[in-house]
Design an enzyme around this catalytic site. Structure first.
Site, PDB file in Angstrom:
ATOM      1  N   SER A  23     -20.886  43.428   5.366  1.00  0.00           N
ATOM      2  CA  SER A  23     -20.953  44.260   4.175  1.00  0.00           C
ATOM      3  C   SER A  23     -21.945  43.662   3.168  1.00  0.00           C
ATOM      4  CB  SER A  23     -19.556  44.434   3.583  1.00  0.00           C
ATOM      5  OG  SER A  23     -19.529  45.512   2.687  1.00  0.00           O
ATOM      6  N   LEU A  24     -21.518  43.391   1.948  1.00  0.00           N
ATOM      7  CA  LEU A  24     -22.431  42.800   0.962  1.00  0.00           C
ATOM      8  C   LEU A  24     -22.923  41.434   1.441  1.00  0.00           C
ATOM      9  CD1 LEU A  24     -23.872  42.791  -1.730  1.00  0.00           C
ATOM     10  CD2 LEU A  24     -21.764  41.964  -2.792  1.00  0.00           C
TER      11      LEU A  24
END
Length: 183
Positions: A23-24
Site C-alpha cells: 500500500s503506502l
C-alpha cells in the site's frame, strides 16, 4: 534519507538491498528504489509516477518508452481499487475516510492478476489486504493467469495518464500570491 542510504551502503558494502512494501509502504519503497537505484517490490500500492514527477525525483532518462527504466515491480490484482486509482466518488470508502485515490500510473513494471475475471472477485477496498494477495493469489495452484503462464508478465504501464481532470501550475491564491495549487 541520503545519509541513511549512504550509511547502509557503507555498513553492508557487499549486500543487495531490496525495498518491499504494501500500500503506502509500497509506494514509498518504489519512490526510494527509483531515486537510489534499489530494486523494489510494491504490493497493492497507489500509483506513484505522478508523485515522482511532482517531487522532481532524480529518475533515469526515458529511452524507448514513456516510463523511466527503474528497478521497480508492482504486484496487484484487478479486485483492488487502490492501485487502479478508482477509490473515488462520494460513496467510496476512501472518500468517507477523507481522501480520494485517483492516481493509477506506476513506475517500473506491473504484474496484475485478473482476480475479477479468473476468480470472480468483486472490486472493493476489502480486497486490499496483503494476506489475501499471498494466500488467495500467490499461493494458489491451478490458475492460468495468462495463456501458458502461472504468473502474469510484468509490463510497463505505457501511455498512462493520471488525474486527467487536474490542472497543475502556478495559480494566484485569494491574497494574490502565487500558489502551486489551484483553488
Amino acid at each position: 534519507m541520503e545519509r541513511l542510504v549512504n550509511d547502509l551502503r557503507l555498513m553492508h558494502p557487499s549486500s543487495n538491498i531490496w525495498l518491499v512494501g504494501h500500500s503506502l509502504g509500497g509506494a514509498l519503497a518504489s519512490l526510494l528504489g527509483s531515486t537510489y537505484g534499489f530494486p523494489a517490490v510494491a504490493f497493492e500500492s497507489p500509483g506513484e509516477r505522478l508523485a515522482a514527477h511532482r517531487l522532481h525525483l532524480p529518475l533515469p532518462p526515458v529511452q524507448n518508452s514513456t516510463v523511466p527504466p527503474v528497478p521497480v515491480t508492482h504486484v496487484y490484482h484487478s479486485g483492488d481499487p487502490i492501485p487502479q486509482g478508482t477509490c473515488t466518488g462520494f460513496g467510496s470508502p476512501c472518500a468517507q475516510a477523507g481522501f480520494a485515490l485517483e492516481t493509477h500510473c506506476h513506475l517500473g513494471k506491473s504484474i496484475v492478476f485478473d482476480t475479477v475475471g479468473k476468480l470472480g472477485w468483486r472490486v472493493g477496498v476489502r480486497k486490499h489486504i496483503i494476506r489475501d494477495v499471498i494466500t488467495k493469489i500467490l499461493e494458489i495452484d491451478g490458475v492460468e493467469w495468462e495463456e501458458g503462464r502461472d504468473v502474469p508478465l510484468a509490463r510497463a504501464e505505457e501511455d498512462c495518464v493520471d488525474c486527467f481532470k487536474w490542472e497543475f501550475g502556478h495559480f494566484k491564491d485569494d491574497s494574490g500570491e502565487d500558489s502551486p495549487y489551484q483553488g
